[in-house]
Design a protein around this motif. Sequence first.
Motif, PDB file in Angstrom:
ATOM      1  N   GLY A   1     -53.935 -13.806  39.562  1.00  0.00           N
ATOM      2  CA  GLY A   1     -54.591 -12.541  39.844  1.00  0.00           C
ATOM      3  C   GLY A   1     -56.008 -12.735  40.314  1.00  0.00           C
ATOM      4  N   GLU A   2     -56.619 -11.630  40.666  1.00  0.00           N
ATOM      5  CA  GLU A   2     -57.991 -11.661  41.152  1.00  0.00           C
ATOM      6  C   GLU A   2     -58.773 -10.533  40.504  1.00  0.00           C
ATOM      7  OE1 GLU A   2     -60.298 -11.384  45.394  1.00  0.00           O
ATOM      8  OE2 GLU A   2     -58.322 -12.307  45.349  1.00  0.00           O
ATOM      9  N   VAL A   3     -60.013 -10.835  40.189  1.00  0.00           N
ATOM     10  CA  VAL A   3     -60.929  -9.863  39.606  1.00  0.00           C
ATOM     11  C   VAL A   3     -62.183  -9.861  40.458  1.00  0.00           C
ATOM     12  CG1 VAL A   3     -62.469  -9.455  37.643  1.00  0.00           C
ATOM     13  CG2 VAL A   3     -60.101 -10.018  37.239  1.00  0.00           C
ATOM     14  N   GLU A   4     -62.758  -8.688  40.628  1.00  0.00           N
ATOM     15  CA  GLU A   4     -64.057  -8.593  41.280  1.00  0.00           C
ATOM     16  C   GLU A   4     -65.021  -7.943  40.306  1.00  0.00           C
ATOM     17  OE1 GLU A   4     -63.693  -6.542  45.017  1.00  0.00           O
ATOM     18  OE2 GLU A   4     -62.763  -8.281  45.962  1.00  0.00           O
ATOM     19  N   VAL A   5     -66.185  -8.572  40.156  1.00  0.00           N
ATOM     20  CA  VAL A   5     -67.240  -8.036  39.299  1.00  0.00           C
ATOM     21  C   VAL A   5     -68.381  -7.622  40.227  1.00  0.00           C
ATOM     22  CG1 VAL A   5     -68.871  -8.526  37.452  1.00  0.00           C
ATOM     23  CG2 VAL A   5     -66.589  -9.544  37.402  1.00  0.00           C
ATOM     24  N   THR A   6     -68.857  -6.386  40.036  1.00  0.00           N
ATOM     25  CA  THR A   6     -69.934  -5.858  40.866  1.00  0.00           C
ATOM     26  C   THR A   6     -71.119  -5.497  39.985  1.00  0.00           C
ATOM     27  OG1 THR A   6     -68.349  -4.960  42.458  1.00  0.00           O
ATOM     28  CG2 THR A   6     -70.572  -4.046  42.512  1.00  0.00           C
ATOM     29  N   VAL A   7     -72.303  -5.886  40.433  1.00  0.00           N
ATOM     30  CA  VAL A   7     -73.530  -5.479  39.757  1.00  0.00           C
ATOM     31  C   VAL A   7     -74.271  -4.545  40.712  1.00  0.00           C
ATOM     32  CG1 VAL A   7     -74.850  -7.500  40.517  1.00  0.00           C
ATOM     33  CG2 VAL A   7     -75.572  -6.248  38.493  1.00  0.00           C
ATOM     34  N   THR A   8     -74.797  -3.454  40.150  1.00  0.00           N
ATOM     35  CA  THR A   8     -75.527  -2.456  40.929  1.00  0.00           C
ATOM     36  C   THR A   8     -76.965  -2.394  40.428  1.00  0.00           C
ATOM     37  OG1 THR A   8     -73.485  -1.176  41.140  1.00  0.00           O
ATOM     38  CG2 THR A   8     -75.534  -0.044  41.704  1.00  0.00           C
ATOM     39  N   THR A   9     -77.921  -2.442  41.376  1.00  0.00           N
ATOM     40  CA  THR A   9     -79.339  -2.384  41.017  1.00  0.00           C
ATOM     41  C   THR A   9     -79.813  -0.937  40.947  1.00  0.00           C
ATOM     42  OG1 THR A   9     -80.167  -2.416  43.286  1.00  0.00           O
ATOM     43  CG2 THR A   9     -79.721  -4.567  42.255  1.00  0.00           C
ATOM     44  N   SER A  10     -81.044  -0.749  40.490  1.00  0.00           N
ATOM     45  CA  SER A  10     -81.618   0.597  40.389  1.00  0.00           C
ATOM     46  C   SER A  10     -81.773   1.263  41.753  1.00  0.00           C
ATOM     47  CB  SER A  10     -82.982   0.543  39.681  1.00  0.00           C
ATOM     48  OG  SER A  10     -83.871  -0.306  40.389  1.00  0.00           O
ATOM     49  N   GLU A  11     -81.840   0.458  42.834  1.00  0.00           N
ATOM     50  CA  GLU A  11     -81.935   1.006  44.198  1.00  0.00           C
ATOM     51  C   GLU A  11     -80.565   1.274  44.808  1.00  0.00           C
ATOM     52  OE1 GLU A  11     -83.767  -1.966  43.580  1.00  0.00           O
ATOM     53  OE2 GLU A  11     -85.594  -0.860  43.152  1.00  0.00           O
ATOM     54  N   GLY A  12     -79.511   1.008  44.041  1.00  0.00           N
ATOM     55  CA  GLY A  12     -78.165   1.232  44.550  1.00  0.00           C
ATOM     56  C   GLY A  12     -77.586   0.065  45.333  1.00  0.00           C
ATOM     57  N   LEU A  13     -78.278  -1.079  45.367  1.00  0.00           N
ATOM     58  CA  LEU A  13     -77.738  -2.268  46.024  1.00  0.00           C
ATOM     59  C   LEU A  13     -76.611  -2.831  45.168  1.00  0.00           C
ATOM     60  CD1 LEU A  13     -81.053  -4.060  47.059  1.00  0.00           C
ATOM     61  CD2 LEU A  13     -79.569  -2.680  48.499  1.00  0.00           C
ATOM     62  N   LYS A  14     -75.521  -3.237  45.818  1.00  0.00           N
ATOM     63  CA  LYS A  14     -74.378  -3.773  45.081  1.00  0.00           C
ATOM     64  C   LYS A  14     -74.054  -5.175  45.565  1.00  0.00           C
ATOM     65  CE  LYS A  14     -72.294   0.672  44.203  1.00  0.00           C
ATOM     66  NZ  LYS A  14     -71.081   1.440  44.117  1.00  0.00           N
ATOM     67  N   LYS A  15     -73.775  -6.054  44.605  1.00  0.00           N
ATOM     68  CA  LYS A  15     -73.343  -7.417  44.907  1.00  0.00           C
ATOM     69  C   LYS A  15     -72.060  -7.666  44.137  1.00  0.00           C
ATOM     70  CE  LYS A  15     -74.137 -11.252  47.050  1.00  0.00           C
ATOM     71  NZ  LYS A  15     -74.405 -11.347  48.464  1.00  0.00           N
ATOM     72  N   THR A  16     -71.053  -8.197  44.825  1.00  0.00           N
ATOM     73  CA  THR A  16     -69.739  -8.400  44.219  1.00  0.00           C
ATOM     74  C   THR A  16     -69.376  -9.873  44.235  1.00  0.00           C
ATOM     75  OG1 THR A  16     -69.042  -6.196  44.905  1.00  0.00           O
ATOM     76  CG2 THR A  16     -67.300  -7.755  44.380  1.00  0.00           C
ATOM     77  N   LEU A  17     -68.752 -10.324  43.151  1.00  0.00           N
ATOM     78  CA  LEU A  17     -68.274 -11.702  43.029  1.00  0.00           C
ATOM     79  C   LEU A  17     -66.775 -11.677  42.770  1.00  0.00           C
ATOM     80  CD1 LEU A  17     -68.908 -14.789  42.710  1.00  0.00           C
ATOM     81  CD2 LEU A  17     -69.044 -14.336  40.263  1.00  0.00           C
ATOM     82  N   PRO A  18     -65.972 -12.263  43.673  1.00  0.00           N
ATOM     83  CA  PRO A  18     -64.531 -12.356  43.414  1.00  0.00           C
ATOM     84  C   PRO A  18     -64.213 -13.621  42.605  1.00  0.00           C
ATOM     85  CG  PRO A  18     -65.000 -13.046  45.659  1.00  0.00           C
ATOM     86  CD  PRO A  18     -66.319 -12.662  45.029  1.00  0.00           C
TER      87      PRO A  18
END
Length: 151
Positions: free
Chosen positions: A126-143
């Motif tokens: 399987g695959e999981v993606e984890v996303t972190v969102t900053t206070s400015e709404g910027l998102k970074k995702t790690l698969p």
Amino acid sequence: MLSLFQIRSIGLILMVQWSGAFAQAVEDVPDEVQALEIKSETTLCSADFYIAQEQGKDVDEKTDKERKKLGMGEDVLLTLTGKPKGDVSQLQWKITKGEALASLPEKTEGLEEVTLTVSKRIQEKGEVEVTVTTSEGLKKTLPLRFLYRQS
């Protein structure tokens, strides 16, 4: 008939247009998001690492722990690096794909590091993606991918 100068000029114009289109594709992702990175590090080395070590092979523990292929029950420390993180107290971590395969702590707000725990009941790859969102709404995702080994 076109002169050699004209042919070179046309070629140069086409190259500039092509590189402009390529630059536009890269520009679609804001520089701020490109500067952010989620680093992952497992708490334990993989079984392959220990097998290779027993066989006398030269293996790097740090590289093994940074892998993106994980096994059942593993814990992975995820760390947001780079800038701009914005107001760190407002960082939010979330599993955005494969929620049944892994879990995060209940409270992730304001943390630059969180531990992702892979389920011990995985029954297939399987695959999981984890996303972190900053206070400015910027998102970074790690698969991350999970391996399931049948006995």
